[in-house]
Design an enzyme around this catalytic site. Structure first.
Site, PDB file in Angstrom:
ATOM      1  N   LYS A  40      -1.355   1.384  -1.213  1.00 40.17           N
ATOM      2  CA  LYS A  40      -0.846   0.844   0.052  1.00 40.17           C
ATOM      3  C   LYS A  40       0.558   0.261  -0.120  1.00 40.17           C
ATOM      4  O   LYS A  40       1.467   0.557   0.645  1.00 40.17           O
ATOM      5  CB  LYS A  40      -1.768  -0.262   0.589  1.00 40.17           C
ATOM      6  CG  LYS A  40      -3.140   0.216   0.970  1.00 40.17           C
ATOM      7  CD  LYS A  40      -3.968  -0.904   1.580  1.00 40.17           C
ATOM      8  CE  LYS A  40      -4.286  -2.031   0.610  1.00 40.17           C
ATOM      9  NZ  LYS A  40      -5.067  -1.637  -0.573  1.00 40.17           N
ATOM     10  N   THR A  41       0.713  -0.557  -1.144  1.00 37.56           N
ATOM     11  CA  THR A  41       2.011  -1.189  -1.362  1.00 37.56           C
ATOM     12  C   THR A  41       3.047  -0.119  -1.724  1.00 37.56           C
ATOM     13  O   THR A  41       4.199  -0.165  -1.288  1.00 37.56           O
ATOM     14  CB  THR A  41       1.898  -2.258  -2.467  1.00 37.56           C
ATOM     15  OG1 THR A  41       0.872  -3.170  -2.073  1.00 37.56           O
ATOM     16  CG2 THR A  41       3.184  -3.023  -2.650  1.00 37.56           C
ATOM     17  N   ASP A 223       2.528  -5.889   4.727  1.00 43.12           N
ATOM     18  CA  ASP A 223       1.557  -5.577   3.669  1.00 43.12           C
ATOM     19  C   ASP A 223       0.516  -6.708   3.668  1.00 43.12           C
ATOM     20  O   ASP A 223       0.801  -7.828   4.082  1.00 43.12           O
ATOM     21  CB  ASP A 223       2.278  -5.515   2.316  1.00 43.12           C
ATOM     22  CG  ASP A 223       1.470  -4.751   1.258  1.00 43.12           C
ATOM     23  OD1 ASP A 223       0.501  -4.063   1.621  1.00 43.12           O
ATOM     24  OD2 ASP A 223       1.823  -4.846   0.059  1.00 43.12           O
ATOM     25  N   GLU A 224      -0.680  -6.431   3.193  1.00 40.64           N
ATOM     26  CA  GLU A 224      -1.752  -7.442   3.137  1.00 40.64           C
ATOM     27  C   GLU A 224      -2.007  -8.034   4.522  1.00 40.64           C
ATOM     28  O   GLU A 224      -2.147  -9.260   4.687  1.00 40.64           O
ATOM     29  CB  GLU A 224      -1.384  -8.571   2.146  1.00 40.64           C
ATOM     30  CG  GLU A 224      -0.949  -8.107   0.777  1.00 40.64           C
ATOM     31  CD  GLU A 224      -2.107  -7.899  -0.195  1.00 40.64           C
ATOM     32  OE1 GLU A 224      -3.268  -8.025   0.212  1.00 40.64           O
ATOM     33  OE2 GLU A 224      -1.828  -7.580  -1.359  1.00 40.64           O
ATOM     34  N   GLN A 254     -10.417  -7.423   1.182  1.00 42.82           N
ATOM     35  CA  GLN A 254      -9.620  -8.314   0.333  1.00 42.82           C
ATOM     36  C   GLN A 254      -9.110  -9.527   1.098  1.00 42.82           C
ATOM     37  O   GLN A 254      -8.157 -10.184   0.675  1.00 42.82           O
ATOM     38  CB  GLN A 254      -8.443  -7.554  -0.276  1.00 42.82           C
ATOM     39  CG  GLN A 254      -8.886  -6.491  -1.263  1.00 42.82           C
ATOM     40  CD  GLN A 254      -7.691  -5.831  -1.937  1.00 42.82           C
ATOM     41  OE1 GLN A 254      -6.938  -6.461  -2.640  1.00 42.82           O
ATOM     42  NE2 GLN A 254      -7.518  -4.547  -1.697  1.00 42.82           N
ATOM     43  N   ARG A 607      -8.466  -5.927  -9.790  1.00 41.73           N
ATOM     44  CA  ARG A 607      -7.144  -6.021 -10.432  1.00 41.73           C
ATOM     45  C   ARG A 607      -7.167  -5.290 -11.773  1.00 41.73           C
ATOM     46  O   ARG A 607      -6.143  -5.005 -12.359  1.00 41.73           O
ATOM     47  CB  ARG A 607      -6.732  -7.487 -10.739  1.00 41.73           C
ATOM     48  CG  ARG A 607      -6.695  -8.457  -9.580  1.00 41.73           C
ATOM     49  CD  ARG A 607      -5.820  -7.995  -8.472  1.00 41.73           C
ATOM     50  NE  ARG A 607      -6.615  -7.316  -7.475  1.00 41.73           N
ATOM     51  CZ  ARG A 607      -6.118  -6.463  -6.581  1.00 41.73           C
ATOM     52  NH1 ARG A 607      -4.848  -6.179  -6.562  1.00 41.73           N
ATOM     53  NH2 ARG A 607      -6.888  -5.855  -5.709  1.00 41.73           N
TER      54      ARG A 607
HETATM   55  P1  ATP Z   1      -4.051  -3.550  -3.561  1.00 37.80           P
HETATM   56  O1  ATP Z   1      -5.033  -3.333  -2.457  1.00 37.80           O
HETATM   57  O2  ATP Z   1      -4.704  -4.124  -4.752  1.00 37.80           O
HETATM   58  O3  ATP Z   1      -2.846  -4.281  -3.103  1.00 37.80           O
HETATM   59  P2  ATP Z   1      -2.621  -1.086  -3.268  1.00 37.80           P
HETATM   60  O4  ATP Z   1      -3.418  -0.229  -2.381  1.00 37.80           O
HETATM   61  O5  ATP Z   1      -1.458  -1.778  -2.682  1.00 37.80           O
HETATM   62  O6  ATP Z   1      -3.579  -2.093  -4.025  1.00 37.80           O
HETATM   63  P3  ATP Z   1      -0.732  -0.106  -5.179  1.00 37.80           P
HETATM   64  O7  ATP Z   1      -0.490  -1.392  -5.874  1.00 37.80           O
HETATM   65  O8  ATP Z   1       0.296   0.400  -4.256  1.00 37.80           O
HETATM   66  O9  ATP Z   1      -2.160  -0.165  -4.463  1.00 37.80           O
HETATM   67  O10 ATP Z   1      -1.058   1.037  -6.229  1.00 37.80           O
HETATM   68  C1  ATP Z   1      -1.977   0.806  -7.299  1.00 37.80           C
HETATM   69  C2  ATP Z   1      -1.486   1.492  -8.554  1.00 37.80           C
HETATM   70  O11 ATP Z   1      -1.609   2.888  -8.411  1.00 37.80           O
HETATM   71  C3  ATP Z   1      -0.027   1.214  -8.838  1.00 37.80           C
HETATM   72  O12 ATP Z   1       0.142   1.098 -10.231  1.00 37.80           O
HETATM   73  C4  ATP Z   1       0.650   2.448  -8.294  1.00 37.80           C
HETATM   74  O13 ATP Z   1       1.883   2.685  -8.932  1.00 37.80           O
HETATM   75  C5  ATP Z   1      -0.362   3.538  -8.613  1.00 37.80           C
HETATM   76  N1  ATP Z   1      -0.309   4.670  -7.678  1.00 37.80           N
HETATM   77  C6  ATP Z   1      -0.459   4.655  -6.354  1.00 37.80           C
HETATM   78  N2  ATP Z   1      -0.358   5.894  -5.818  1.00 37.80           N
HETATM   79  C7  ATP Z   1      -0.142   6.731  -6.853  1.00 37.80           C
HETATM   80  C8  ATP Z   1       0.053   8.148  -6.968  1.00 37.80           C
HETATM   81  N3  ATP Z   1       0.044   8.946  -5.906  1.00 37.80           N
HETATM   82  N4  ATP Z   1       0.251   8.633  -8.189  1.00 37.80           N
HETATM   83  C9  ATP Z   1       0.259   7.844  -9.276  1.00 37.80           C
HETATM   84  N5  ATP Z   1       0.086   6.510  -9.254  1.00 37.80           N
HETATM   85  C10 ATP Z   1      -0.113   5.951  -8.057  1.00 37.80           C
HETATM   86 MG    MG Z   2      -0.986  -3.823  -2.528  1.00 38.73          MG
END
Ligand code: ATP
Ligand code: MG
Length: 793
Positions: A40-41, A223-224, A254, A607
């Site tokens: 997402k981020t 975000d969040e 979350q 995490r």
């Molecule tokens: P959270 O809900 O915990 O905030 P999130 O959904 O925001 O998580 P991110 O932090 O954006 O998730 O991504 C999680 C990890 O996965 C990061 O290390 C990111 O770089 C990696 N990642 C996300 N998408 C891909 C992708 N398509 N290919 C490779 N790595 C990825």
């Molecule tokens: Mg995130």
């Protein structure tokens, strides 16, 4: 699905088709609803870059994050994707602080308004309670603060509140609320909640301004989003009426800030608010092993108020999640520290791979002790702490007063610091005079001649203080660094510190003041054109605890579960997974709070990238006494059959109570123990160590003094770790620290500043152990656990 333009191929590399779909979306509302680690981020940053590539001007984009740290990371990532673009990124509070700086008069403030931090607000609240003349027998000042804060987060004005009172506490709080607000206005100040409240009010009351800002910030991303409160909702809603290009990302599972007014409905109802919304679901997790994901999924399924999301991952299975039972918090801490030492020594991991999470800051103490004893470098994420130190707050109070002469809380802080013979009675009389004339305290001090109740001698002292203030204020246009140096020198603060500094501390208050000067110099350097005092003070006021987190540093990270949101670490330990702690005792009578506790554990678990260990103890030390505790009922909700169980090395005591033959016998709450256990005395609430700021003020429970260092005799010898993956000389120095017990009377030691010396006396135990050392240039005392001392021979 939108078709990504060819020119974006580099930007869209390493994104899944679903992620690309979200990234290339330009106009119209979008909801990205997805579980942890699904990117997402990552989508937010890539989308900012994509908007820029698509020709959207940078000033039309704003990305709102939950912490400054997240904003900094996002800025760095966007910079690598679209170099040199100045997109607005930051927290809601910062966003509002800057809008308010510009439009302050619309809500009765001046542009140089001050932001009160938690302790300033407490002071102001105390004064407001006195001025309102209410009794605090029904509601404590903290309860009153919390209720007012909640009202503000729900955009409830004092007038409206009067009509909605339900409890005696609310009645008291609603009487204080208008007085508090008036005093803040007189002081030209806001508290954290006001930042949001004022901006939301401003947008509602000024349709023209609202539509100007709506046109200015055409593309807003949050975000969040699951952790936004009503005030934050109203702000982003207000800014996306004419240009509803609002894109929010979040995961209802979350949501962990309900206690601070976050409203899960903001995300659950997004589709109702924006009927034409494009909804994107991301289902692949890139962060964690299947083992970790299954544990998280099974746990969160027990929450009733949620929509099921199925996450999958192509990552390797990884090790089983472990559940460790320990005799007490010290054993728990020792075993984790040993684990880390061993893994680092075998070159399997580096210190920064490890994070240790807990429900309350106080739980980290025993872990700190264990890590320090083994020379393992660590960082505790609590960035606000530095700015809460007395000496830092004192100096900043002078700056606040220069920036905003109406800042009464700052004036009360410095009027007799350093001591200059102005007593509490004099200050009270000045306050009464100020309240009577609705003037700030500094103004009252200027008119001290008119306050007959103040003796002539005290009047002279007050006048001297006003002269000092005027001298400092005349210097305000110099660089920040110079202003601070001037304050320290003119107020004789350095001499005051020298006199009052406790002996033997290796981080002296004066060194902290030097650090503040360094921070100011750095700010001057980074803001050669716009480095104003109020910008500096704003930055300081909005420091959040995760700001201090440095992931480039080779150190183990210790933080609360709340602070861990959005972050990721290869190896995670969650300690104190015990009943009454997680879930917290206070959450048990309320289903929604109880579910929030479960989400908190879910956030912690998710995490972890590679390995995860949850631990609980049979007893914990609370205020110097061991108290029995029982495991968290949440443990029973995990896939125990596929997890690895590790029992205490001091098995006897634990196994008396627990039959461990089959997984179903892990029915933790069945363990018979004294229910008076852990929180009998700790009947208040906990230190959330939350992200952002504005947190301690709404602490539901006070911090519990858990696991303070053990009273039992120190171990004969702490093991000296054998670690093979050290890269720099600095690492070597921190890693190979000898155990505290190596420092005895007669031991020759080397200090980085004083050279070689001999220990002449040692006293105290554990982390409090002190040594007196004779150097060529004189004697100094040190706390051994922290002092930069090495064995000289
Ligand atoms: P959270 O809900 O915990 O905030 P999130 O959904 O925001 O998580 P991110 O932090 O954006 O998730 O991504 C999680 C990890 O996965 C990061 O290390 C990111 O770089 C990696 N990642 C996300 N998408 C891909 C992708 N398509 N290919 C490779 N790595 C990825
Ligand atoms: Mg995130």
């Amino acid at each position: 699905m939108d078709v990504p333009p060819a020119s974006n191929s580099r930007l869209l590399e390493r994104l899944t088709p679903e992620q690309q779909n979200a990234v290339v979306h330009i106009d119209g509302p979008m909801l990205i609803l997805a579980g942890p680690g699904s990117g997402k981020t990552r989508v937010v940053t890539h989308r900012v870059a994509h908007l820029l590539e698509s020709g959207i001007p940078e000033w039309q984009i704003a990305a709102l994050t939950f912490t400054n740290k997240a904003a900094d990371e996002m800025r760095a990532r966007v910079d690598s994707l679209a170099p040199g673009k100045q997109v607005w990124m930051g927290t809601f509070h910062r966003f509002c602080a800057q809008l308010l700086r510009r439009y302050a008069p619309m809500v009765g403030l001046q542009e140089n308004y001050s932001i009160y931090d938690t302790s300033d607000s407490k002071q102001a609240m105390k004064r407001a309670i006195e001025a309102a003349g209410v009794s605090t027998s029904h509601a404590s000042p903290d309860q009153i603060s919390n209720l007012i804060s909640k009202a503000k987060n729900k955009l409830i004005t004092p007038e409206v509140w009067q009509t909605q009172i339900v409890s005696p506490q609310e009645k008291v709080a609603s009487q204080v609320y208008p007085v508090y607000q008036k005093q803040l206005l007189v002081a030209n100040a806001v508290d954290f909640d006001d930042l949001l409240l004022h901006v939301a009010t401003m947008l509602r009351m000024n349709p023209e301004l609202r539509s100007d800002l709506d046109a200015r910030f055409r593309y807003i991303m949050v975000d969040e989003y699951q952790d936004t409160n009503l005030a934050q909702y109203a702000i982003v809603r207000g800014l996306s009426v004419d240009h509803p290009n609002l894109s929010v990302t979040g995961d209802p599972d979350q949501s962990i800030y309900g206690w601070r007014g976050a409203d899960l409905n903001n995300i659950l109802d997004f589709e109702k608010d924006y009927p034409n919304v494009k909804t994107v679901r991301l289902e692949q997790n890139y962060r964690s092993t299947p083992n970790i994901l299954r544990a998280a999924d099974q746990l969160i399924r027990h929450n009733r108020r949620r929509k099921q999301k199925d996450l999958f991952t192509e990552n390797d299975e990884g090790p089983a999640v472990t559940l460790k039972f320990c005799s007490d918090g010290f054993e728990e801490a020792d075993s984790i520290a040993d684990d880390i030492v061993n893994l680092v020594a075998s070159e399997t991991a580096k210190p920064s791979d490890f994070a240790i999470f807990c429900r309350m800051n106080s739980l980290t103490r025993s872990v700190e002790h264990a890590l320090r004893g083994r020379g393992v470098p660590y960082q505790i994420i609590n960035g606000v702490e530095f700015y809460q130190r007395k000496e830092i707050k004192d100096i900043l109070a002078y700056l606040h007063l220069v920036n905003n002469p109406s800042h009464d809380v700052a004036l009360m802080r410095v009027i007799n610091t350093p001591t200059r013979g102005i007593g509490a009675k004099t200050v009270e009389r000045l306050q009464a005079f100020g309240d009577r004339h609705s003037i700030p305290l500094l103004e009252a001090a200027r008119r001290v001649d008119e306050v007959d109740s103040i003796a002539k001698r005290s009047q002279t002292m007050v006048k001297r203080f006003v002269d000092l203030y005027d001298k400092i204020a005349a210097k305000a246009t110099a660089s920040l660094e110079e202003v601070i140096r001037y304050v320290v020198q003119e107020s004789a603060y350095d001499k005051y510190l020298e006199k009052s500094a406790p002996d033997g501390e290796d981080v002296s208050p004066l060194a902290n003041v030097d650090e503040l000067v360094t921070a100011a110099a750095d700010f001057d350097r980074r803001h050669p054109d716009d480095g104003s005092l109020d910008a500096f003070l704003e930055q300081v006021a909005l420091v959040s605890d995760t700001d201090a987190f440095d992931d480039s540093d080779e150190r183990v990270t210790l933080m609360t579960l709340h602070a861990s949101k959005g972050l990721e670490f290869p190896r995670v330990y969650i300690i104190g997974v015990e009943d009454d702690l997680l879930p917290h005792k206070r959450s048990k009578d309320d289903d929604s709070q109880f579910e929030e506790e479960r989400r908190l554990l879910f956030v912690g678990i998710t995490r972890a990238e590679y390995s995860l260990q949850l631990s609980c103890c049979k007893r914990r030390m609370i205020r110097g006494e061991f108290r029995p505790v029982i495991p968290s009922p949440f443990l029973n909700e995990l896939p125990l059959e596929e997890m690895q169980r590790i029992d205490s090395v001091q098995r006897g005591a634990w196994l008396d109570d627990v039959d461990q033959s089959t997984p179903s016998d892990w029915d933790m709450p069945a363990i018979q123990i004294d229910q008076d256990g852990i929180n009998q005395d700790a009947d208040t609430s906990f230190d959330f160590g939350a992200n952002d700021h504005a947190k301690e003020d709404i602490a539901q429970f006070e911090d519990v003094d858990l696991d303070s260092p053990p009273p039992e005799p120190e171990k004969a010898s702490d093991p000296v770790p054998q670690i093979g993956t050290l890269k720099t000389a600095a690492d070597l120095m921190t890693f190979n620290r000898p155990p505290i017990t190596a420092f005895q009377e007669g031991t020759r030691v080397r200090h980085s500043d004083y050279g070689v010396g001999v220990i002449t006396a040692v006293s105290g135990r554990g982390p409090k152990r002190m040594a007196r050392v004779e150097f060529n240039e004189g004697e100094h005392s040190f706390r051994l656990a922290f002092a930069p001392l090495e064995l000289a021979d």
